[in-house]
Design a protein around this motif. Structure first.
Motif, PDB file in Angstrom:
ATOM      1  N   GLN A   1      10.612  10.247  -3.284  1.00 44.30           N
ATOM      2  CA  GLN A   1      10.667   8.994  -4.056  1.00 44.30           C
ATOM      3  C   GLN A   1       9.464   8.108  -3.717  1.00 44.30           C
ATOM      4  N   ASP A   2       9.126   8.050  -2.436  1.00 41.79           N
ATOM      5  CA  ASP A   2       8.010   7.170  -2.035  1.00 41.79           C
ATOM      6  C   ASP A   2       6.675   7.691  -2.571  1.00 41.79           C
ATOM      7  N   GLU A   3       6.507   9.016  -2.467  1.00 38.49           N
ATOM      8  CA  GLU A   3       5.239   9.590  -2.964  1.00 38.49           C
ATOM      9  C   GLU A   3       5.085   9.355  -4.465  1.00 38.49           C
ATOM     10  N   MET A   4       6.207   9.502  -5.188  1.00 39.19           N
ATOM     11  CA  MET A   4       6.117   9.293  -6.640  1.00 39.19           C
ATOM     12  C   MET A   4       5.823   7.823  -6.952  1.00 39.19           C
ATOM     13  N   ALA A   5       6.437   6.930  -6.186  1.00 41.06           N
ATOM     14  CA  ALA A   5       6.207   5.490  -6.407  1.00 41.06           C
ATOM     15  C   ALA A   5       4.722   5.169  -6.218  1.00 41.06           C
ATOM     16  N   GLU A   6       4.143   5.779  -5.188  1.00 38.98           N
ATOM     17  CA  GLU A   6       2.714   5.526  -4.926  1.00 38.98           C
ATOM     18  C   GLU A   6       1.853   6.071  -6.073  1.00 38.98           C
ATOM     19  N   ARG A   7       2.236   7.258  -6.567  1.00 38.00           N
ATOM     20  CA  ARG A   7       1.503   7.873  -7.684  1.00 38.00           C
ATOM     21  C   ARG A   7       1.566   6.975  -8.923  1.00 38.00           C
ATOM     22  N   ILE A   8       2.739   6.402  -9.154  1.00 42.31           N
ATOM     23  CA  ILE A   8       2.902   5.532 -10.328  1.00 42.31           C
ATOM     24  C   ILE A   8       1.993   4.305 -10.181  1.00 42.31           C
ATOM     25  N   HIS A   9       2.007   3.719  -8.993  1.00 44.60           N
ATOM     26  CA  HIS A   9       1.165   2.538  -8.780  1.00 44.60           C
ATOM     27  C   HIS A   9      -0.298   2.872  -9.043  1.00 44.60           C
ATOM     28  N   ASP A  10      -0.757   3.983  -8.472  1.00 47.09           N
ATOM     29  CA  ASP A  10      -2.186   4.338  -8.568  1.00 47.09           C
ATOM     30  C   ASP A  10      -2.602   4.670  -9.998  1.00 47.09           C
ATOM     31  N   THR A  11      -1.739   5.419 -10.699  1.00 46.37           N
ATOM     32  CA  THR A  11      -2.152   5.860 -12.044  1.00 46.37           C
ATOM     33  C   THR A  11      -2.075   4.719 -13.056  1.00 46.37           C
ATOM     34  N   VAL A  12      -1.036   3.897 -12.942  1.00 43.51           N
ATOM     35  CA  VAL A  12      -0.952   2.769 -13.894  1.00 43.51           C
ATOM     36  C   VAL A  12      -2.105   1.795 -13.623  1.00 43.51           C
ATOM     37  N   SER A  13      -2.424   1.549 -12.351  1.00 42.53           N
ATOM     38  CA  SER A  13      -3.551   0.634 -12.038  1.00 42.53           C
ATOM     39  C   SER A  13      -4.847   1.211 -12.610  1.00 42.53           C
ATOM     40  N   HIS A  14      -5.005   2.532 -12.467  1.00 43.67           N
ATOM     41  CA  HIS A  14      -6.223   3.174 -12.971  1.00 43.67           C
ATOM     42  C   HIS A  14      -6.320   2.992 -14.499  1.00 43.67           C
TER      43      HIS A  14
END
Ligand code: KIV
Ligand code: ZN
Length: 522
Positions: free
Chosen positions: A119-132
C-alpha cells in the motif's frame, strides 16, 4: 462559461475512442477515429478521451491528430502510472488547445497484487506520477482502477494523495461493473465527506455494464456528487460495454424534474453519431436498445398507434426529433432526383461532397430499380455498404450462385485482392456456405467464423438484408456488415468486410511493436 441554468452542470467525458475501441472487434481506422472525434466535438462533448498513446504508434498518431484538430472539447489521453507513459501521452495531447493527461493504477487488493506493490509503495507511486503529469499539464485526471472493490480507507488515502499531487479530476471507475446504484452514490458521497481537498476537484464516474446497471450507477454517482460522467456512444466498450452516452444524457434531459442536472450535449446529433459509431466499429445496435435502437420509437401494436395518433405523449416520453430522428420516413423511389437524395441524406446526418453524391446516386438508382420503395433504413444500409470499398484489400467484383433442391450449391466468384482480379468456383452446403468457400479458395486464411446473422432492413420480400459476420483470427476479432436485396451478396460482402478489418488490424499490429499490459505498470 456563463449560463443562466440553475441546475448543476454535468460534464460529459466520452471514451468511445479509447475504452470503446478497446472492445474486441471494434477496431477503427485512423480516418474513422478523426471523423468520430469531430462528431463528438460538434455535439458538445466536454472531454474526448482520444486513445492510449503508449499502446501503439497508431494510437499516438490518432491522439496527436485529434488534439491538433480539436475545436471546443478538451482532448485527453490515457497513461499508466509511469513516467514513460505519461510523457508519451503529453507528447500526443499537448497539441490541443485544451489538453488533459489521464493516469491510472489499479488500487484494489487484486490489482495491487499484480505489480506486487505494498500500500505504501503504491501511494508513493501515485504521488510521483500525478506530480509528474501535473508538471507537464494543468489538467490532470487520476483514476484508481477497480475503485469500487478497493478498501474505503485506502481509497480515501490515495485520492487525497492524488489531489495533493495536483489531480484536478478524480475518476472513480467501476472497472468490472460490480457496483449497484445505492453503493455508487454512497461511495462518491463518502469520498466528498472524508477526503481533504475534495471540494476543489471534480469527481467523475466511469461504469461498466456487466450487470446492466452502468447507466443507473452513473446517474446515482451524480446524485452522490460526481459531476463528470464517462461514457461511450452506443455503450461500446469491453465485455458488456461502458455507460451509454445517449442514455445518461437523455435521462438527465427527460427527468430534469427529479435529477436537477444538465449537460451541454446537442441531443439532436445523437442518432447520427450512433449510426456512424456502429458502422465504423462494426458493432450493430441492438433493435430494442434505449434511445438509439431501431425500435426505440416504433409503435407497432394497434392500441399504441391509436394513442400516438391522438396524442404522441400517450406513449412517448421524448420526441424522435429530440435525438435527431426525422419525424417522417418519406419514401424515396426510382423517380427521386439527386437533390431529393442529397436532402434526405442530410436529414439522416450524411453530408456528401458532389463526387460522393454522384457515386451514391448511382447505387441508389440501382437499388430503386430492384426495390419499389426505398426507406430511410435502406439509405443508411446503402451508405454503410458503400464505405471504404475503394480502399479495401478484398473487393467483390461478381458472384453467381446456383441453388436447387439437389445440392450441393455452387458459387462462381471474382474478387480483387490488392488490386489483382482472381476467380473461382466452389461448392458448399447451401448458397452461403458455397460463397464463403469461394472466398476461402481465393483468399486462404485461418480466421474462424464466430457469428453469422441476417436481418431484414424493412418489410416485404424485396427488403434488403443486413448481414453481420464476426470472425476471429489469432485473438483478433472483427465484425463485418453489409446490406443488399440479395441475401447471398450481402453475406459475401459482410464476410469480406470482416476479413478486410482483420487485414487492417494485422497491418497495424505489424507496425506496432509495443504490446502493453494494463497490469504491468512499469
Ligand atoms: O474501467 C476502467 O477502470 C478504466 C480505467 C482506465 C479508467 O477504463
Ligand atoms: Zn473502463
Amino acid at each position: 462559461m456563463t449560463t443562466t441554468n440553475t441546475k448543476d452542470r454535468v460534464v460529459i467525458f466520452d471514451t468511445t475512442l479509447r475504452d470503446g475501441e478497446q472492445s474486441p472487434g471494434a477496431t477503427m481506422t485512423h480516418d474513422e477515429k478523426l471523423e468520430i472525434a469531430e462528431l463528438l466535438d460538434d455535439m458538445g462533448v466536454d472531454i474526448i478521451e482520444a486513445g492510449f498513446p503508449i499502446a501503439s504508434e497508431g494510437d499516438f498518431k490518432a491522439v496527436s491528430e485529434i488534439a491538433k484538430r480539436s475545436k471546443n472539447s478538451v482532448i485527453c489521453g490515457l497513461s499508466r502510472a509511469n513516467f514513460g507513459d505519461i510523457d508519451r501521452c503529453w507528447d500526443a495531447v499537448k497539441h490541443a488547445a485544451q489538453p488533459r493527461i489521464h493516469t491510472f493504477i489499479g488500487t484494489s487488493p487484486l490489482h495491487r497484487a499484480i505489480p506486487n506493490l505494498t500500500q505504501d509503495e503504491m501511494a508513493e507511486r501515485i504521488h510521483d506520477t500525478v506530480s509528474h503529469a501535473r508538471n507537464l499539464c494543468d489538467n490532470v485526471q487520476w483514476s484508481p482502477m477497480d475503485a469500487t472493490r478497493t478498501e474505503h480507507d485506502y481509497l480515501c488515502r490515495v485520492v487525497e494523495i492524488a489531489i495533493k499531487a495536483g489531480a484536478t479530476t478524480i475518476n472513480i471507475p467501476d472497472t468490472v461493473g460490480y457496483t449497484a446504484p445505492v453503493e455508487s452514490a454512497d461511495l462518491i458521497r463518502m469520498l466528498i465527506d472524508k477526503v481533504p481537498g475534495a471540494d476543489d476537484i471534480i469527481f467523475a464516474t466511469h461504469c461498466h455494464n456487466d450487470l446492466g446497471m452502468a447507466t443507473a450507477n452513473s446517474l446515482a454517482a451524480v446524485a452522490g456528487g460526481a459531476r463528470q460522467i464517462e461514457c461511450t456512444i452506443n455503450g461500446l466498450g469491453e465485455r458488456a460495454g461502458n455507460t451509454a452516452l445517449e442514455e445518461v444524457v437523455m435521462a438527465l434531459k427527460v427527468r430534469g424534474d427529479i435529477m436537477p442536472y444538465y449537460t451541454e450535449i446537442d441531443t439532436t446529433k445523437i442518432m447520427n453519431i450512433s449510426r456512424r459509431v456502429s458502422t465504423v466499429s462494426g458493432f450493430p445496435v441492438q433493435f430494442n436498445k434505449a434511445i438509439v435502437g431501431k425500435n426505440a420509437f416504433a409503435h407497432e401494436s394497434g392500441i399504441h398507434q391509436d394513442g400516438m395518433l391522438k396524442n404522441a405523449e400517450t406513449f412517448e416520453i421524448m420526441r424522435p426529433s429530440d435525438v435527431g430522428l426525422a419525424d417522417t420516413n418519406l419514401v424515396m423511389g426510382k423517380h427521386s432526383g439527386r437533390a431529393a437524395l442529397r436532402s434526405k441524406l442530410e436529414d439522416l446526418g450524411y453530408k456528401l461532397a458532389d463526387n460522393q453524391l454522384k457515386d451514391v446516386f448511382v447505387r441508389f438508382k440501382e437499388l430503386a430499380d430492384r426495390k419499389k420503395e426505398v426507406y430511410d433504413e435502406d439509405l443508411i444500409a446503402l451508405m454503410r455498404a458503400g464505405e471504404d470499398a475503394a480502399k479495401d484489400h478484398l473487393v467483390l467484383k461478381s458472384l453467381r450462385v446456383v441453388c436447387g433442391t439437389d445440392g450441393p450449391q455452387s458459387a462462381d466468384m471474382t474478387l480483387t485482392i490488392g488490386g489483382q482480379e482472381v476467380s473461382t468456383t466452389a461448392t458448399g452446403d447451401g448458397p452461403v456456405d458455397a460463397t464463403f468457400n469461394a472466398v476461402k479458395d481465393l483468399y486462404g486464411h485461418t480466421a474462424k467464423l464466430q457469428l453469422y446473422q441476417v436481418h431484414a432492413v424493412t418489410q416485404g420480400t424485396d427488403a434488403q438484408a443486413t448481414v453481420t459476420v464476426r470472425m476471429e483470427d489469432d485473438g483478433n476479432i472483427a465484425t463485418g456488415q453489409s446490406a443488399d436485396t440479395d441475401t447471398v451478396v450481402a453475406s459475401a460482402k459482410a464476410y469480406l468486410n470482416a476479413l478486410n478489418r482483420l487485414y487492417v488490424r494485422r497491418a497495424r499490429s505489424g507496425e506496432d511493436k509495443r504490446e502493453v499490459s494494463w497490469l504491468d505498470q512499469n
